[in-house]
Enzyme design. Structure first.
Site, PDB file in Angstrom:
ATOM      1  N   HIS A  63       0.838  -1.202   0.000  1.00 28.05           N
ATOM      2  CA  HIS A  63       0.000   0.000   0.000  1.00 28.05           C
ATOM      3  C   HIS A  63       0.880   1.262   0.000  1.00 28.05           C
ATOM      4  O   HIS A  63       0.738   2.133  -0.859  1.00 28.05           O
ATOM      5  CB  HIS A  63      -0.908  -0.025   1.238  1.00 28.05           C
ATOM      6  CG  HIS A  63      -1.813   1.164   1.365  1.00 28.05           C
ATOM      7  ND1 HIS A  63      -3.141   1.128   1.035  1.00 28.05           N
ATOM      8  CD2 HIS A  63      -1.576   2.430   1.771  1.00 28.05           C
ATOM      9  CE1 HIS A  63      -3.688   2.319   1.238  1.00 28.05           C
ATOM     10  NE2 HIS A  63      -2.752   3.130   1.683  1.00 28.05           N
ATOM     11  N   GLU A  64       1.793   1.329   0.942  1.00 28.88           N
ATOM     12  CA  GLU A  64       2.636   2.526   1.051  1.00 28.88           C
ATOM     13  C   GLU A  64       3.547   2.660  -0.161  1.00 28.88           C
ATOM     14  O   GLU A  64       3.814   3.759  -0.632  1.00 28.88           O
ATOM     15  CB  GLU A  64       3.451   2.514   2.351  1.00 28.88           C
ATOM     16  CG  GLU A  64       2.623   2.479   3.640  1.00 28.88           C
ATOM     17  CD  GLU A  64       1.535   3.544   3.700  1.00 28.88           C
ATOM     18  OE1 GLU A  64       1.677   4.598   3.049  1.00 28.88           O
ATOM     19  OE2 GLU A  64       0.516   3.312   4.383  1.00 28.88           O
TER      20      GLU A  64
ATOM     21  N   HIS B 260       3.506   6.627  -6.906  1.00 29.67           N
ATOM     22  CA  HIS B 260       2.761   7.782  -7.406  1.00 29.67           C
ATOM     23  C   HIS B 260       3.643   9.034  -7.325  1.00 29.67           C
ATOM     24  O   HIS B 260       3.639   9.888  -8.200  1.00 29.67           O
ATOM     25  CB  HIS B 260       1.502   7.966  -6.551  1.00 29.67           C
ATOM     26  CG  HIS B 260       0.423   8.791  -7.191  1.00 29.67           C
ATOM     27  ND1 HIS B 260      -0.657   9.238  -6.495  1.00 29.67           N
ATOM     28  CD2 HIS B 260       0.259   9.239  -8.456  1.00 29.67           C
ATOM     29  CE1 HIS B 260      -1.452   9.926  -7.314  1.00 29.67           C
ATOM     30  NE2 HIS B 260      -0.908   9.940  -8.508  1.00 29.67           N
TER      31      HIS B 260
ATOM     32  N   HIS C  74       1.693   4.411  -2.878  1.00 27.37           N
ATOM     33  CA  HIS C  74       1.771   5.868  -2.720  1.00 27.37           C
ATOM     34  C   HIS C  74       3.131   6.362  -3.207  1.00 27.37           C
ATOM     35  O   HIS C  74       3.243   7.370  -3.894  1.00 27.37           O
ATOM     36  CB  HIS C  74       1.634   6.254  -1.243  1.00 27.37           C
ATOM     37  CG  HIS C  74       0.238   6.206  -0.705  1.00 27.37           C
ATOM     38  ND1 HIS C  74      -0.808   6.883  -1.280  1.00 27.37           N
ATOM     39  CD2 HIS C  74      -0.281   5.579   0.385  1.00 27.37           C
ATOM     40  CE1 HIS C  74      -1.918   6.673  -0.568  1.00 27.37           C
ATOM     41  NE2 HIS C  74      -1.621   5.880   0.446  1.00 27.37           N
TER      42      HIS C  74
HETATM   43 ZN    ZN Z   1      -2.951   5.215   1.934  1.00 26.71          ZN
END
Ligand code: ZN
Length: 682
Positions: free
Chosen positions: A471-472, A478, A475
């Protein structure tokens, strides 16, 4: 020389951790703020009004501030100390002051407006135009452009709102702490796991009892009791105390009552929105989000509810039948749902995170993660042990594309003292074109709180932790894979609130695929990757009661959004009536009369989620729909990966988010993939 203020060129872009100390923070921020203020004054005096003479110098000044501040806030989060805490508090207030000034600078607003209306604007590239558009939007949202008397009302309303929301959260806090129950005999707590009993016993000791247990309304006490405690009367008592916090009902009725705060917060918000020429606060909230209109959000929520409700109802009937057949429970009360749900879950999917840990040694998971993103996006991640970091646990990595370095990140995986809990990604450097023509490469901070390795052995991660890491990292990608050169819309900058969680939730999918599992798992003794039977069981457990979970989130989202759309002081909108009507539409279990859920709904009344709670589901839909293209074309399909990288990751906040999504998916988002992923739709 203050090491935080060394000039950033592409070669020396990274913080000089070996020289940086807490004592450098305040002088560095003071200096940058004062130089920025001087710069703005000079720009306005010189009547600069082009990209090069106005926006670029403003961007450089902001970026310099960001480069210093990112270090300060990172230290505050991962290397905290009493000394730093004091400095940090002062600096936060200085920064807030500075940004308020900026947002209220009428002359600066007029200058940006002239640029937007000039012939030059049409010649600028898309991301430059977006930077200017966003600036104008934010100026307007901060009340600039109003006449003097409206400006005055605006700032009074803002002031009032901050007092009201603060009072709301104080009431919730006081009401939560204002109820405890001492339990002498452990018999009353039958069913609770040992860890929960230990916690409750230590709470009792803290309160001066030499034995026994203490129940509180904090989540670590509330949840285990509601989930495991065999004693139905006790669950009911706790439930009632919890659901009536800060209200006119329950054991502390009227003591910290938020009823009036809610009414006043809502009428103030509606007044604020109207001053800014919006019909209502829901519309104002959407001004900076991806969702285009109030109707679009409501339609979105209703569409999900239509599909999820029948499934949720089936799940609830199955649960009721289970409780009746096995425990003689005639009908389920609100305080029984979590309890019997857990019993049924254990019976159906007896699988624990502990069991999965041996398959996920941290070094295997990391190597697998880097392989997954290499396959997907044709990038290479390499450790750079020679680069200094702020702590021995943190390591630096560079990201390469076509052999060229394009980004970097610090990875700080383990829990330790003075480090904030949880996991997150924050920017350290933002990609932008520097004045000398070179590029400042994007750099991310990735932070987790996993169990540290013991005796030099690899830490073993739970599957939840593996998912968190992905998940991290989503990010992080991105932020790191952006190709934008204007800092305000580069990487995660300028990305709307309801889109931010798209790349992160998207990458989690590779923790659940048969094809990626062999890359990220290898039993620490046998070397065997996670068996398919276990993965299947995990997937089934993941889908358990997902209809009920979905309608609950929809209830909160609809309540939040409809309230901010419809509330009217003159029509005396009643919050409880509105919530009841929504529950009748989308809930499987209507709570008792006395329930006052709204009175402690801090997300929307004192957090940042006002008319924005829907964002959780919105981003989930985007992530699931983006992933569904990989399901169709192959989860390691190179072209699909390149397309995702090009259309979503590289554009950052530079493009209208709906256009961005459509460019990748070939159509507007559909809710079906999320429903399928949650097991709600076949
Ligand atoms: Zn998040």
């Amino acid at each position: 020389m203050n090491p935080l203020l060394t000039e950033v060129t592409s070669e020396t872009a990274l913080p000089l951790f070996d020289q940086i100390n807490v004592e450098h923070f305040e002088p560095a921020i003071d200096k940058v703020l004062s130089e920025n203020r001087q710069l703005i004054e000079n720009l306005l005096a010189s009547s600069a009004s082009t990209w090069d003479s106005l926006v670029y110098p403003m961007e450089s000044a902001e970026d310099r501030l960001n480069n210093v501040w990112s270090v300060v806030s990172h230290y505050n989060a991962v290397l905290n100390s009493d000394e730093l805490r004091e400095v940090y508090k002062r600096l936060i207030s200085k920064l807030t002051q500075y940004h308020t000034e900026l947002g209220q600078n009428e002359a600066l607003f007029q200058t940006y407006k002239r640029l937007a209306e000039s012939a030059e604007y049409a010649q600028l590239n898309g991301s430059q135009q977006k930077v200017i558009d966003n600036c104008l939007r934010d100026f307007k949202l901060s009340g600039i452009g109003l006449n003097e008397s409206d400006k005055q009302s605006y700032s009074e309303l803002k002031q009032a709102l901050s007092v009201l929301t603060n009072s709301f959260s104080e009431n919730v806090l006081d009401a939560t702490q204002g109820w405890t129950k001492y339990i002498e005999s452990a018999d009353e707590l039958k069913g609770l796991p040992e860890s929960a009993l230990q916690l409750l016993a230590s709470l009792a000791k803290e309160q001066g009892h030499d034995k026994g247990h203490l129940l509180t309304l904090d989540i670590p006490s509330y949840l285990p009791v509601m989930t495991y405690c065999e004693n139905s009367a006790l669950r009911e008592e706790l439930y009632k105390a919890y659901l009536t916090r800060a209200s006119d009902q329950g054991p502390n009725a009227g003591k910290w009552d938020n009823s009036e705060n809610i009414q006043k917060i809502m009428s103030t918000r509606q007044a604020l929105a109207k001053l800014l020429s919006f019909d209502n606060y829901a519309q104002r909230s959407l001004a900076s989000k991806m969702a285009g209109s109030v109707e679009e959000v409501m339609g979105f929520l209703e569409q999900l509810a239509d599909k999820a409700l029948p499934i949720a109802k089936n799940e609830f009937s199955a649960l009721s039948a289970y409780a009746k057949d096995n425990f003689g429970q005639a009908s389920l009360n609100a305080w029984d749902v979590a309890f019997y749900s857990e019993k049924l879950r254990q019976q159906r999917y007896d699988i624990s995170q502990e069991e999965l840990k041996p398959y996920f040694p941290v070094s295997v998971v990391l190597k697998g993660l880097f392989e997954v993103v290499a396959k997907l996006f044709d990038i290479e991640v390499k450790a750079r042990p020679e680069v200094q970091t702020c702590h021995a646990d943190a390591h630096y990595y560079s990201v390469y594309a076509g052999g060229q370095e394009i980004a970097g990140f610090y990875l700080d995986l383990y829990a330790r003292k003075n480090k904030r809990g949880g996991a997150w990604m924050a920017d350290c450097r933002t990609r932008r074109r520097l004045a000398d023509g070179s590029l400042q490469l994007p750099v991310a901070n990735l932070v987790c709180n996993f169990t540290p390795p013991v005796d030099g052995k690899d830490s073993l991660l739970t599957h939840n932790e593996v998912t968190t890491l992905f998940h991290e990292f989503g990010h992080g990608l991105h932020h790191m894979l952006t190709k934008i050169e204007a800092a305000d819309v580069s990487g995660i900058a300028g990305v709307p609130w309801d889109v931010v969680e798209l790349p992160s939730q998207f990458l989690e999918n590779w923790c659940w695929q048969e094809e990626s599992i062999p890359l990220i798992s290898s039993h620490f003794e046998s070397g065997e990757s996670l068996p398919k039977a276990l993965l299947d069981k995990m997937l089934a457990a993941k889908h358990y009661q997902s209809g009920m979970m979905m309608v609950r989130q929809l209830e909160f989202s609809m309540f939040d959004f409809q309230l901010h759309r419809d509330f009217s002081e003159s029509e005396q909108t009643d919050v409880l009536t509105l919530l009841d009507a929504i529950r009748k539409k989308v809930s499987v279990k209507i709570p008792p009369e006395y329930s006052r859920f709204s009175h402690s709904f801090s997300h929307i009344f004192s957090g940042g989620y006002a008319a924005g709670y829907y964002s959780y589901k919105w981003a989930e839909v985007l992530a699931a729909d983006a992933f569904s293209r990989f399901e169709e074309e192959g989860i390691f399909n190179k072209e699909t990966g390149q397309s995702y990288k090009r259309e979503i990751l590289e554009v950052g906040g530079s493009k209208d988010a709906m256009d961005m999504f459509v460019a990748f998916r070939g159509r507007k988002p559909s809710v079906d993939p999320l429903l399928k992923q949650a097991g709600i739709q076949p």
